[in-house]
Design an enzyme around this catalytic site. Sequence first.
Site, PDB file in Angstrom:
ATOM      1  CG  HIS A   1      -8.047  11.545  -9.486  1.00 60.40           C
ATOM      2  ND1 HIS A   1      -8.203  11.251 -10.815  1.00 60.40           N
ATOM      3  CD2 HIS A   1      -7.545  10.434  -8.910  1.00 60.40           C
ATOM      4  CE1 HIS A   1      -7.798  10.008 -11.031  1.00 60.40           C
ATOM      5  NE2 HIS A   1      -7.409   9.497  -9.886  1.00 60.40           N
TER       6      HIS A   1
ATOM      7  CG  ASN B   1      -3.389   2.236  -9.494  1.00 59.02           C
ATOM      8  OD1 ASN B   1      -3.226   1.853  -8.351  1.00 59.02           O
ATOM      9  ND2 ASN B   1      -4.570   2.591  -9.970  1.00 59.02           N
TER      10      ASN B   1
ATOM     11  N   GLY C   1      -4.494  11.140   2.895  1.00 55.84           N
ATOM     12  CA  GLY C   1      -5.578  10.668   3.764  1.00 55.84           C
ATOM     13  C   GLY C   1      -6.909  11.135   3.207  1.00 55.84           C
TER      14      GLY C   1
ATOM     15  CG  MET D   1     -12.065  16.271   1.862  1.00 56.01           C
ATOM     16  SD  MET D   1     -12.897  16.834   0.369  1.00 56.01           S
ATOM     17  CE  MET D   1     -14.519  16.147   0.630  1.00 56.01           C
TER      18      MET D   1
ATOM     19  CG  HIS E   1      -2.726   3.507  -2.461  1.00 53.99           C
ATOM     20  ND1 HIS E   1      -3.516   2.695  -1.678  1.00 53.99           N
ATOM     21  CD2 HIS E   1      -3.530   3.981  -3.448  1.00 53.99           C
ATOM     22  CE1 HIS E   1      -4.740   2.660  -2.166  1.00 53.99           C
ATOM     23  NE2 HIS E   1      -4.786   3.427  -3.234  1.00 53.99           N
ATOM     24  N   GLY E   2      -2.755   4.875   0.750  1.00 58.76           N
ATOM     25  CA  GLY E   2      -3.804   5.812   1.165  1.00 58.76           C
ATOM     26  C   GLY E   2      -4.574   5.273   2.349  1.00 58.76           C
TER      27      GLY E   2
ATOM     28  N   GLY F   1      -7.888   4.250   2.373  1.00 60.57           N
ATOM     29  CA  GLY F   1      -8.850   3.187   2.069  1.00 60.57           C
ATOM     30  C   GLY F   1     -10.251   3.622   2.489  1.00 60.57           C
TER      31      GLY F   1
END
Lengths: 139, 486
Positions: free
Chosen positions: B209, B335, B384, B386, B409-410, B412
């Site tokens: 997060h 989610n 993605g 940081m 969603h991202g 991975g």
Amino acid sequence: MSGSFELFDHTADVGIRVSADTSAELVRAAGEGLYAVIGELETTGDPQAVRLEFSADERAILLRDYLAELLVLFECEQRIAADVEVTVFDEKCLGVIGQMAVVDKARSVFFGEVKAITYHELAVRRTENGYEATFIVDV
Amino acid sequence: MGNEYTGPLERINDFSWRIPRSYKPGMRVDGIIYADDVLMNTIKQDKSLEQVANVACLPGIVKYSLAMPDIHWGYGFCIGGVAATDPEQGGVISPGGVGYDINCGVRLIRTNLTLKDIDPHRSRLVDRMFEIVPCGVGRTGKIKFKGGELKRLMEQGSPYVVKRGFGWDSDIEATEAGGALPDARPDYVSKRAYERGAGQCGTLGSGNHFMEVQVVDQVDDPKAAEAMGLAKGNIAVMIHSGSRGLGYQVCDDALKDLRDTPRKYGIELPDKQLVCAPVRSPEGERYFGAMRAAANFAWCNRQIMTHLARQVFEEVFARSAEQLGMALIYDVAHNIAKTETHQIDGKALELCVHRKGATRAFPPGHPELPPRYRAIGQPVLVPGDMGRFSYVLVGQPPAMELTFGSCCHGAGRLMSRGAAIRASKGRSIRKELLERGVIARARGRTGLDEEQPEAYKDVLEVVNAVHNSGISKRVARLKPIVVIKG
């Protein structure tokens, strides 16, 4: 009597492998493994005894439910088990008297939150030398 | 070793693959995976494809068991999995199809500021964000909700906290489902979950997060970017968080409550972690109601953090958030399980759509989109890592036919957390990020090490797979410049 744990890699989360001479030590070491993922936790004040009881159809589920309760006690009450006495741990029941002490936030070092104790690769096994357990925590 | 997928995998085209339903007994539909050859080589290394096949065994599953290109091994369902079930045909709802962090999601807030405006204030900005936005283990917020308030918050979602002064009316329209799922049942949420969530609404958490200040680095679709208020060089704020301890506990409670439910309803499952109940059953309704309440909590959580981010910017730039143009572009859940209407064989059916590590991506013209996005499609936010980039996309028409209006969603993960920590030995990830122009702060001792850029796949590979398959379209690329983590 002794128990120990080691952390192992799991893609996005953390696995904990526990081994112990007795099932009681297994329960104790599993709790220590959980806390080790959260941080180096120090306590303050006198611990208070809390009786925890769980029932299910297998030891692995009993251990998971116990660890899930430790997680809730940490998150809601900032208390950890400084010591545990296992009163029963068979296929149907796990009973623990935990000496729950308040976490000293100033002296503790935190690594990260644990969201949950998952059922993924959850196992408790008898071995030649005692017991082994594995569980994966969602972080 | 030993986890590699060895089952059948048929190429459909350059960006999708099929696991035929003949692969294993019990599969009711095919598995379909969206990925190019390079991604598929990595995907095959773990058990996620086996999980796609397992999900295909769920009662009432419609059309196919899907996986997005950021698929990886999860609990029961793979991460990046999408499955829709038909409640009228005995379709089930499964907590494993949502995950522990119910309504984990991402939101993006625009600003009128540019990199030049930000540069002199970057250190102060990161320091104030780190002080004001609670993050890390055991950190609770100053904004607290009592039992009755928490109940209303879970019933009403974002509109409740906006009404309490933690946001703008326009934020609600810019949130998926208006930030409130109907039929939420806070009375199905356990006391334990209330206790875990009590001080956590408006807190970031830890793990992956984050709150980031980003700069729009590239615009691929100027029309769509303009509709969102994004232009090259603009500063934006991205927030990634979920339902915190309350949601984790709702999931944990449900997994416990549903342990014997498959046996009760005669459901045979290839993996116990797919524990589920018919949507139209007391057990299914109980989980769905509690999950919706937790989802609403998550939207309130991100809404309050939006309020905190605006406060920080107001303080640092001595202008109001309105003057700074800090409108919410969009908020998406990744989610969640939702009741959605989809066209199946020419009929409109109300389905229970599970998205676990997958984002809704509705196309232009969809009635659930706010008017300003009707012409361009729903903004899809794909964080993605940081050190590199995040992407904004928009949903495209093929998504409705191919993926129940869903997308990736991202990035991975590429490395486990342990491997990332080991790879950080002798290095300072903070300094390395600084050299890339990113100021980062984290509460946890190993937070930055675990989340280092190299621990993730290049999100562009994932984004290109959905762009090239026609599910979504690239709009803009954003580069992080300030990062806070738990």
